[in-house]
Design a protein around this motif. Structure first.
Motif, PDB file in Angstrom:
ATOM      1  N   ALA A  79      44.233  24.629  29.030  1.00 54.69           N
ATOM      2  CA  ALA A  79      43.638  25.537  30.111  1.00 54.69           C
ATOM      3  C   ALA A  79      44.404  26.234  30.896  1.00 54.69           C
ATOM      4  N   TYR A  82      46.414  29.080  28.950  1.00 55.64           N
ATOM      5  CA  TYR A  82      45.520  30.151  28.821  1.00 55.64           C
ATOM      6  C   TYR A  82      45.404  30.920  30.081  1.00 55.64           C
ATOM      7  N   ARG A 117      37.693  36.448  26.338  1.00 59.54           N
ATOM      8  CA  ARG A 117      36.892  36.094  27.530  1.00 59.54           C
ATOM      9  C   ARG A 117      35.742  37.248  27.867  1.00 59.54           C
ATOM     10  N   ASP A 177      34.719  20.442  30.753  1.00 64.42           N
ATOM     11  CA  ASP A 177      35.966  20.550  30.171  1.00 64.42           C
ATOM     12  C   ASP A 177      36.708  19.148  30.552  1.00 64.42           C
ATOM     13  N   TYR A 178      37.460  18.665  29.717  1.00 66.59           N
ATOM     14  CA  TYR A 178      38.126  17.514  29.954  1.00 66.59           C
ATOM     15  C   TYR A 178      39.334  17.451  30.979  1.00 66.59           C
ATOM     16  N   ASP A 179      39.575  18.851  31.339  1.00 62.29           N
ATOM     17  CA  ASP A 179      40.875  18.943  32.174  1.00 62.29           C
ATOM     18  C   ASP A 179      40.259  18.800  33.459  1.00 62.29           C
ATOM     19  N   ARG A 208      34.463  16.267  21.899  1.00 61.36           N
ATOM     20  CA  ARG A 208      34.570  15.806  20.610  1.00 61.36           C
ATOM     21  C   ARG A 208      33.457  14.423  20.465  1.00 61.36           C
ATOM     22  N   VAL A 236      38.100  27.051  21.697  1.00 59.80           N
ATOM     23  CA  VAL A 236      38.365  25.641  21.988  1.00 59.80           C
ATOM     24  C   VAL A 236      38.370  24.853  20.278  1.00 59.80           C
ATOM     25  N   PHE A 239      41.313  23.652  18.502  1.00 60.42           N
ATOM     26  CA  PHE A 239      42.104  22.240  18.919  1.00 60.42           C
ATOM     27  C   PHE A 239      41.796  20.987  18.315  1.00 60.42           C
TER      28      PHE A 239
HETATM   29  C1  LIG Z   1      42.041  28.438  25.553  1.00 63.05           C
HETATM   30  S1  LIG Z   1      40.828  27.520  26.619  1.00 63.05           S
HETATM   31  C2  LIG Z   1      39.484  28.464  26.287  1.00 63.05           C
HETATM   32  C3  LIG Z   1      38.616  28.290  27.403  1.00 63.05           C
HETATM   33  C4  LIG Z   1      37.171  29.186  27.419  1.00 63.05           C
HETATM   34  N1  LIG Z   1      36.463  28.620  26.542  1.00 63.05           N
HETATM   35  C5  LIG Z   1      37.261  30.695  27.198  1.00 63.05           C
HETATM   36  O1  LIG Z   1      37.141  31.069  25.550  1.00 63.05           O
HETATM   37  O2  LIG Z   1      37.884  31.556  27.647  1.00 63.05           O
HETATM   38  C6  LIG Z   1      40.284  26.064  25.895  1.00 63.05           C
HETATM   39  C7  LIG Z   1      39.848  25.054  27.111  1.00 63.05           C
HETATM   40  O3  LIG Z   1      39.137  23.818  26.174  1.00 63.05           O
HETATM   41  C8  LIG Z   1      39.470  22.666  26.776  1.00 63.05           C
HETATM   42  N2  LIG Z   1      39.458  21.553  25.778  1.00 63.05           N
HETATM   43  C9  LIG Z   1      40.384  21.294  24.941  1.00 63.05           C
HETATM   44  N3  LIG Z   1      39.793  20.629  24.041  1.00 63.05           N
HETATM   45  C10 LIG Z   1      38.634  19.909  24.703  1.00 63.05           C
HETATM   46  C11 LIG Z   1      37.826  18.885  24.623  1.00 63.05           C
HETATM   47  N4  LIG Z   1      38.093  17.994  23.290  1.00 63.05           N
HETATM   48  N5  LIG Z   1      36.944  18.508  25.336  1.00 63.05           N
HETATM   49  C12 LIG Z   1      36.759  19.236  26.257  1.00 63.05           C
HETATM   50  N6  LIG Z   1      37.430  20.411  26.656  1.00 63.05           N
HETATM   51  C13 LIG Z   1      38.564  20.772  25.915  1.00 63.05           C
HETATM   52  C14 LIG Z   1      40.808  22.991  27.465  1.00 63.05           C
HETATM   53  O4  LIG Z   1      40.934  22.091  28.794  1.00 63.05           O
HETATM   54  C15 LIG Z   1      40.862  24.476  28.030  1.00 63.05           C
HETATM   55  O5  LIG Z   1      40.359  24.481  29.228  1.00 63.05           O
END
Ligand SMILES: C[S@@+](CC[C@H](N)C(=O)[O-])C[C@H]1O[C@@H](n2cnc3c(N)ncnc32)[C@H](O)[C@@H]1O
Length: 344
Positions: A79, A82, A117, A177-179, A208, A236, A239
């Motif tokens: 997060a 990004y 975005r 979000d998990y953060d 997940r 997302v 990941f």
């Molecule tokens: C690259 S950012 C994209 C943010 C937004 N979705 C966008 O497109 O602008 C990825 C986000 O996904 C979150 N994230 C990654 N894996 C995740 C998971 N397993 N569960 C929840 N959030 C997750 C990260 O913490 C981060 O905030």
């Protein structure tokens, strides 16, 4: 000496950030024979809203898991990396280091992040305009304000809830979000009004596990799962490995009411995507998987792709001929919107 008003010179105080329960505001109060601890949920729907115990250990056992990972500023985080590319200030040295490494390997990454975005903004507004009044944004990311590459404020993108409400006034939006840093920023920037319906909220959760996400208090209280919603999964899914992402999206789609939309984007192995993945994956940041075009297309299984289908992220919108942000049509990030068709 000042007292706390009950004749006890010890004062109640907020405890510093509790890494193991970031979703709760925890305070310590003087009590007969020692201390008592109180936890107040940071967003509505979490159970219990308030809990009290004589020890922190007991208190922890009373709180439902908030699904967020602990904050560790020394580990680069998706997060915040990004956020740096978007021109935000909510990142730490470890995040900036990886963000700059990736920028060196693929200078277009900041442009692609902005284009992503902007795609989310357009797609959510478009889907809500069709009459869908609720949005679930999974992996929501930091609510970074829109800026041009040179730092000037821009209108190229809006937070998801603003996009939703531009399409459908009064639309509700729940960010997940998990953060914990993401969730806290959203709480701070968009506090609940106190009276009237809650239109914007955030909750911690790991996407997940769809069963856990659907059962979150915030999801149950804010969204009506019998009605269509817009499910946002942008930048997302990469990941997780492509086959895992496919299973997870299918599990969400299965539970969506007919008429719902899925808005998604993902890194792709074409046009510079490899350079991003390579640079990203030499760091401690979460592993980035480069999907093939076919693997991103597979995520839309069972959904009707909305025209123009799966395209470079700056090319998406029905009826739009011109890309909004010049990425040169690069296919480093692909985007699509799928519609869950009502049964005949
Ligand atoms: C690259 S950012 C994209 C943010 C937004 N979705 C966008 O497109 O602008 C990825 C986000 O996904 C979150 N994230 C990654 N894996 C995740 C998971 N397993 N569960 C929840 N959030 C997750 C990260 O913490 C981060 O905030």
């Amino acid at each position: 000496m000042r007292t706390n008003g009950h004749g006890d010179p010890r004062r109640a105080r907020w405890l510093a950030f509790r890494a193991d329960h970031p979703g709760w505001q925890i305070s310590r109060h003087p009590a007969r024979g020692g201390w008592s601890y109180t936890a107040v949920a940071r967003h509505h729907g979490m159970q219990p809203p308030v809990a009290r115990a004589r020890t922190l250990g007991q208190l922890g056992g009373m709180l439902e898991p908030d699904g967020m990972m602990p904050l560790d500023a020394s580990v680069p985080n998706a997060a915040r990396i990004y956020d740096y590319w978007l021109g935000g200030k909510d990142n730490f040295a470890a995040d900036r280091e990886v963000a700059r490494q990736v920028l060196t390997a693929q200078p277009d990454v900041a442009r692609l992040a902005r284009a992503n975005r902007a795609f989310t903004t357009r797609a959510v507004e478009w889907a809500c305009r069709g009459g869908v009044g609720q949005v679930l944004d999974l992996g929501a990311g930091m609510p970074t304000e829109a800026r041009h590459l040179d730092g000037r404020p821009s209108h190229e993108w809006e937070p998801t809830h603003v996009a939703a409400q531009s399409g459908w006034p009064g639309a509700r939006c729940l960010y997940i979000d998990y953060d914990p840093v993401v969730v806290r920023h959203i709480w701070a920037m968009y506090p609940n009004p106190g009276d009237g319906p809650v239109l914007v909220d955030a909750a911690g959760g790991d996407l997940r596990d769809p069963d856990v996400i659907w059962s979150l208090g915030a999801v149950r209280t804010m969204l009506d799962l019998d009605r269509p919603l817009v499910l946002v999964l942008t930048a997302v899914l990469h990941f997780m490995p492509p086959d895992v992402a496919r299973e997870i999206v299918a599990a969400y789609v299965d539970q969506l009411a007919a008429g719902s939309y899925v808005v998604l984007s993902s890194c792709c192995d074409a046009a510079g995507g490899d350079a991003v993945t390579e640079a990203y994956n030499t760091s401690d940041a979460p592993t980035l998987h480069n999907f093939t075009r076919g693997q991103i297309g597979d995520l839309l299984d069972g959904l009707v792709p909305v025209v123009p289908g799966l395209v470079a992220v700056d090319r998406w919108l029905p009826g739009w001929d011109e890309p909004r942000l010049a990425t040169g049509g690069q296919a480093g990030v692909l985007a699509a919107v799928g519609w869950k068709k009502p049964p005949p």
